[in-house]
Write a protein that holds these residues in place. Structure first.
Motif, mmCIF file in Angstrom:
data_model
loop_
_atom_site.group_PDB
_atom_site.id
_atom_site.type_symbol
_atom_site.label_atom_id
_atom_site.label_comp_id
_atom_site.label_asym_id
_atom_site.label_seq_id
_atom_site.Cartn_x
_atom_site.Cartn_y
_atom_site.Cartn_z
ATOM 1 N N SER A 236 -33.687 0.804 57.964
ATOM 2 C CA SER A 236 -33.510 -0.639 58.029
ATOM 3 C C SER A 236 -33.898 -1.251 56.690
ATOM 4 N N GLU A 237 -33.562 -2.512 56.527
ATOM 5 C CA GLU A 237 -33.914 -3.203 55.281
ATOM 6 C C GLU A 237 -35.431 -3.251 55.110
ATOM 7 N N HIS A 238 -36.150 -3.468 56.211
ATOM 8 C CA HIS A 238 -37.613 -3.493 56.156
ATOM 9 C C HIS A 238 -38.162 -2.139 55.708
ATOM 10 N N GLN A 239 -37.611 -1.058 56.253
ATOM 11 C CA GLN A 239 -38.084 0.266 55.879
ATOM 12 C C GLN A 239 -37.779 0.580 54.418
ATOM 13 N N TRP A 240 -36.590 0.170 53.991
ATOM 14 C CA TRP A 240 -36.232 0.406 52.594
ATOM 15 C C TRP A 240 -37.184 -0.352 51.666
ATOM 16 N N THR A 241 -37.508 -1.587 52.011
ATOM 17 C CA THR A 241 -38.441 -2.382 51.217
ATOM 18 C C THR A 241 -39.817 -1.726 51.186
ATOM 19 N N TYR A 242 -40.231 -1.210 52.341
ATOM 20 C CA TYR A 242 -41.529 -0.526 52.406
ATOM 21 C C TYR A 242 -41.550 0.676 51.462
ATOM 22 N N MET A 243 -40.467 1.452 51.427
ATOM 23 C CA MET A 243 -40.412 2.621 50.556
ATOM 24 C C MET A 243 -40.497 2.222 49.084
ATOM 25 N N GLN A 244 -39.816 1.140 48.719
ATOM 26 C CA GLN A 244 -39.879 0.673 47.342
ATOM 27 C C GLN A 244 -41.295 0.225 46.974
ATOM 28 N N ASN A 245 -41.934 -0.475 47.885
ATOM 29 C CA ASN A 245 -43.302 -0.921 47.637
ATOM 30 C C ASN A 245 -44.270 0.251 47.588
ATOM 31 N N LEU A 246 -44.016 1.256 48.428
ATOM 32 C CA LEU A 246 -44.860 2.454 48.418
ATOM 33 C C LEU A 246 -44.817 3.114 47.053
ATOM 34 N N TRP A 247 -43.616 3.227 46.475
ATOM 35 C CA TRP A 247 -43.465 3.824 45.145
ATOM 36 C C TRP A 247 -44.310 3.064 44.128
ATOM 37 N N LYS A 248 -44.225 1.744 44.161
ATOM 38 C CA LYS A 248 -44.971 0.927 43.201
ATOM 39 C C LYS A 248 -46.474 1.091 43.380
ATOM 40 N N GLU A 249 -46.919 1.073 44.631
ATOM 41 C CA GLU A 249 -48.355 1.174 44.896
ATOM 42 C C GLU A 249 -48.905 2.549 44.535
ATOM 43 N N LEU A 250 -48.165 3.604 44.892
ATOM 44 C CA LEU A 250 -48.621 4.947 44.552
ATOM 45 C C LEU A 250 -48.676 5.133 43.040
ATOM 46 N N LYS A 251 -47.636 4.687 42.359
ATOM 47 C CA LYS A 251 -47.612 4.822 40.902
ATOM 48 C C LYS A 251 -48.771 4.064 40.272
ATOM 49 N N ASN A 252 -49.020 2.865 40.746
ATOM 50 C CA ASN A 252 -50.111 2.057 40.217
ATOM 51 C C ASN A 252 -51.469 2.698 40.494
ATOM 52 N N SER A 253 -51.620 3.316 41.672
ATOM 53 C CA SER A 253 -52.901 3.937 42.030
ATOM 54 C C SER A 253 -53.219 5.157 41.173
ATOM 55 N N LEU A 254 -52.184 5.739 40.557
ATOM 56 C CA LEU A 254 -52.369 6.934 39.724
ATOM 57 C C LEU A 254 -52.524 6.605 38.248
ATOM 58 N N LYS A 255 -52.523 5.310 37.924
ATOM 59 C CA LYS A 255 -52.517 4.870 36.527
ATOM 60 C C LYS A 255 -53.705 5.422 35.743
ATOM 61 N N ASN A 256 -54.878 5.419 36.350
ATOM 62 C CA ASN A 256 -56.095 5.819 35.641
ATOM 63 C C ASN A 256 -56.515 7.255 35.923
ATOM 64 N N VAL A 257 -55.652 8.021 36.589
ATOM 65 C CA VAL A 257 -55.952 9.438 36.840
ATOM 66 C C VAL A 257 -55.608 10.229 35.582
ATOM 67 N N THR A 258 -56.536 11.001 35.092
ATOM 68 C CA THR A 258 -56.355 11.709 33.817
ATOM 69 C C THR A 258 -55.222 12.706 33.856
ATOM 70 N N ALA A 259 -55.155 13.515 34.906
ATOM 71 C CA ALA A 259 -54.142 14.564 35.013
ATOM 72 C C ALA A 259 -53.375 14.384 36.312
ATOM 73 N N VAL A 260 -52.065 14.172 36.220
ATOM 74 C CA VAL A 260 -51.277 13.897 37.418
ATOM 75 C C VAL A 260 -49.833 14.333 37.194
ATOM 76 N N PHE A 261 -49.197 14.795 38.276
ATOM 77 C CA PHE A 261 -47.790 15.183 38.277
ATOM 78 C C PHE A 261 -47.176 14.524 39.502
ATOM 79 N N ALA A 262 -46.324 13.507 39.285
ATOM 80 C CA ALA A 262 -45.832 12.701 40.410
ATOM 81 C C ALA A 262 -44.328 12.470 40.297
ATOM 82 N N PRO A 263 -43.502 13.289 40.961
ATOM 83 C CA PRO A 263 -42.049 13.100 40.959
ATOM 84 C C PRO A 263 -41.618 12.041 41.982
ATOM 85 N N SER A 264 -40.518 11.332 41.686
ATOM 86 C CA SER A 264 -39.955 10.359 42.635
ATOM 87 C C SER A 264 -39.082 11.080 43.652
#
Length: 486
Positions: A355-383
């Motif tokens: 649904s549109e709501h689920q798709w929006t949630y997935m997009q926001n999840l990507w942004k939040e996860l990426k942001n949460s890893l910003k200060n992690v020294t060593a990370v490997f995160a594929p989309s």
């Protein structure tokens, strides 16, 4: 340099999927305990579900030198949920026969634990524990654990599959405590058992006793000890890494302790669910952890625990809240569209369009996860849209920005070995902070194929696009316009 057999061990702390046991009934009776510690059960492959059968003693003559062999903790008071003997149940002394002229290059201990793809997570009251025991008993009991198993991915002893750590010594510890490896609570005597006390929750104790046992087997002479885990096991690494480092120091070991967290970096669920938590489906991860901490007598990293007021300690189970309180070097591996994170919101790719709501949630999840890893020294995160990575046989195939995970881990290892901390020249062209910038699921060409959650069959590209909510008619029109120069 002489390397001891037990200098490397790897504990896999299993999958993070919550149980979706909608039709199960609580109240199942515990399975029969196996024989005394050290008893081993029949041989199966790494991902096979062992059938019930007689308990056997002794190793079969056909077991290969590189197979992982079953052992139990010396301390018989430390058990799985149902009182059966706990790990390090699967043990490997590295590949015992190496090609002529090849020497072991690592002195590492890897702790890795869990049962991949069978679900890990936890149980947090009598009802969810009974349901878990009825449906996935080997996550609460060692009664049917396999006698031997072969490792894949980073657990493999084959150089072509695991080039950097194939000659490391590994210990694999299955997950049977249902407490995200945090528990410190034995079962109460039967005469005193109340509603929530018939099971043991000893995840943190299992890890502590395992370190103690391995210390007598040459562990203290290791150069590096790496605690690793996938999903719930990855969270277990975050929760236990500081205590492991402290314990080894107290044992007189002079080594570097590291952590490898695979798919254990979760975000809090935003949607409100029933705080009563009648079953695992209707309970949010936050509420499950809140209840679980009390049931398990959960052990929480001290610095993080002191930071949060009483009743807020659950926040330390989430990597982005806990990371800043940890001093041990960590490498985080995380899909930016983690399947288990999405299942918390009842999003299952395959079988139906989003649904549109689920798709929006997935997009926001990507942004939040990426942001949460910003200060992690060593990370490997594929989309990618998947769950767990480092135990896949094709784990080296995945890339971010042209760099494979295997290479990124080598770069990280190299940085930790560099004695001149001010010199970055040796790390030029060797990055280990790798996060995809494309924000659509599966936009990374090295992503694993999508699988229909209902049929477990791989989806074609068109089926995958449809499952993700892509308007196929519009896509066809746009493609036609492009071909015509539109």
């Amino acid at each position: 340099m002489r390397v001891l057999c037990h200098a490397i061990f790897l504990v896999v702390l299993g999958g993070m999927s919550c149980q979706n046991n909608r039709s199960t009934k609580p109240g199942s009776k515990p399975a029969k305990k196996p024989g005394s510690p050290g008893v081993e059960v029949a041989q199966h492959g790494a991902d096979d579900v062992p059938p019930p059968g007689p308990v056997l003693r002794g190793a079969p003559p056909h077991v290969a030198a590189s197979d992982m062999k079953l052992q139990y903790l010396k301390n018989t008071a430390v058990t799985c949920n149902d009182g059966t003997a706990a790990g390090p149940s699967v043990f490997i002394c590295g590949p015992q026969v190496l090609p002529k002229g090849v020497q072991r290059k690592q002195e590492v201990v890897d702790i890795f634990g869990g049962e991949l793809f069978l679900g890990g997570w936890c149980c947090y009251n009598k009802e969810t524990c009974d349901s878990r025991y009825k449906n996935i008993p080997r996550l609460m009991s060692s009664a049917d654990w396999p006698r031997t198993r072969k490792g894949s991915g980073i657990l493999s002893s084959q150089a072509e599959e695991n080039p950097h750590w194939y000659n490391a010594n590994i210990v694999f510890v299955p997950y049977c405590s249902s407490d995200v490896w945090s528990g410190n609570k034995p079962a109460a005597p039967k005469a005193k058992q109340g509603k929530d006390t018939e099971y043991s929750f000893m995840g943190s104790v299992i890890i502590r006793e395992m370190i103690k046992d391995l210390a007598s087997k040459g562990l203290k002479q290791a150069r590096v000890v790496m605690l690793a885990g996938t999903s719930a096991g990855g969270t277990g690494v975050l929760l236990n890494i500081e205590n492991v480092a402290s314990q080894l120091e107290q044992l007189g070991a002079d080594m570097q302790v590291r952590g490898l967290v695979d798919s254990g970096w979760f975000l809090e669920n935003k949607r409100q669910k029933s705080p009563d938590c009648p079953d695992s489906v209707s309970c949010s991860p936050i509420d499950a952890i809140k209840k679980g901490i009390r049931l398990w007598n959960g052990v929480i990293p001290e610095k993080c625990k002191q930071h949060y007021k009483r009743g807020e300690e659950w926040q330390c189970f989430f990597g982005h809240k806990l990371y800043s309180f940890l001093s041990t070097p960590l490498f985080v591996v995380q899909w930016l569209f983690d399947e288990e994170q999405l299942r918390v919101e009842n999003i299952y790719v395959g079988g139906q369009s989003l649904s549109e709501h689920q798709w929006t949630y997935m997009q926001n999840l990507w942004k939040e996860l990426k942001n949460s890893l910003k200060n992690v020294t060593a990370v490997f995160a594929p989309s990618c849209l998947s769950h767990t990575l480092i135990t896949r046989s094709n784990w080296m195939d995945f890339q971010v920005k042209g760099m494979s995970l295997s290479r990124a881990l080598q770069c990280w290892d190299r940085s930790l070995q560099d004695t001149n901390k001010n010199s970055k020249a040796s790390l030029k062209g060797c990055p280990f902070h790798l996060v995809d910038s494309c924000q659509r699921p599966q936009c990374n060409p090295s992503c694993p194929p999508l699988v229909d959650w209902a049929t477990r069959q791989e989806l074609t590209l068109l089926q995958a696009l449809a499952s993700l909510g892509v308007d196929m008619q519009r896509l066809s029109t746009d493609a036609g316009a492009a071909n015509n120069g539109g």
